[in-house]
Scaffold this motif. Structure first.
Motif, PDB file in Angstrom:
ATOM      1  N   SER A   1       9.511   3.181   0.099  1.00  0.00           N
ATOM      2  CA  SER A   1       8.626   3.153  -1.072  1.00  0.00           C
ATOM      3  C   SER A   1       9.330   3.724  -2.297  1.00  0.00           C
TER       4      SER A   1
ATOM      5  N   PRO B   1       8.919   9.114   1.079  1.00  0.00           N
ATOM      6  CA  PRO B   1       9.302   8.029   1.975  1.00  0.00           C
ATOM      7  C   PRO B   1      10.409   7.168   1.354  1.00  0.00           C
TER       8      PRO B   1
ATOM      9  N   LYS C   1       0.818  -1.211   0.000  1.00  0.00           N
ATOM     10  CA  LYS C   1       0.000   0.000   0.000  1.00  0.00           C
ATOM     11  C   LYS C   1       0.852   1.262   0.000  1.00  0.00           C
ATOM     12  N   ASN C   2       1.949   1.269   0.736  1.00  0.00           N
ATOM     13  CA  ASN C   2       2.806   2.450   0.795  1.00  0.00           C
ATOM     14  C   ASN C   2       3.427   2.778  -0.557  1.00  0.00           C
TER      15      ASN C   2
END
Length: 71
Positions: A59, A56, A11-12
């Motif tokens: 990711s 991030p 998901k990230n």
């Protein structure tokens, strides 16, 4: 012949990709010696090219390491 299974992304990773696509930005990385950069980003910090906003590290590293190749 059997179809290859589609790989689900974390998901990230999907959120980071959507953030880049929505802003129409390119993802950049720069070498860094900070503890977080070494631990999570493989020795790099990640940011958007136009705005300079931080991305991030885990990711972003995945997105760069698994980008489609041209040619």
């Amino acid at each position: 012949m059997a179809k290859p299974k589609k790989r689900k992304l974390h998901k990230n990773v999907l959120v980071a990709y959507a953030k880049l696509a929505r802003a129409g930005e390119a993802l950049c990385r720069q070498a860094a010696a900070s503890e977080e950069a070494i631990r999570s980003g493989g020795g790099f910090v990640y940011f958007m090219r136009g705005s300079g906003k931080e991305m991030p590290p885990a990711s972003s590293r995945f997105l760069i390491d698994h980008r489609p190749r041209r040619g």
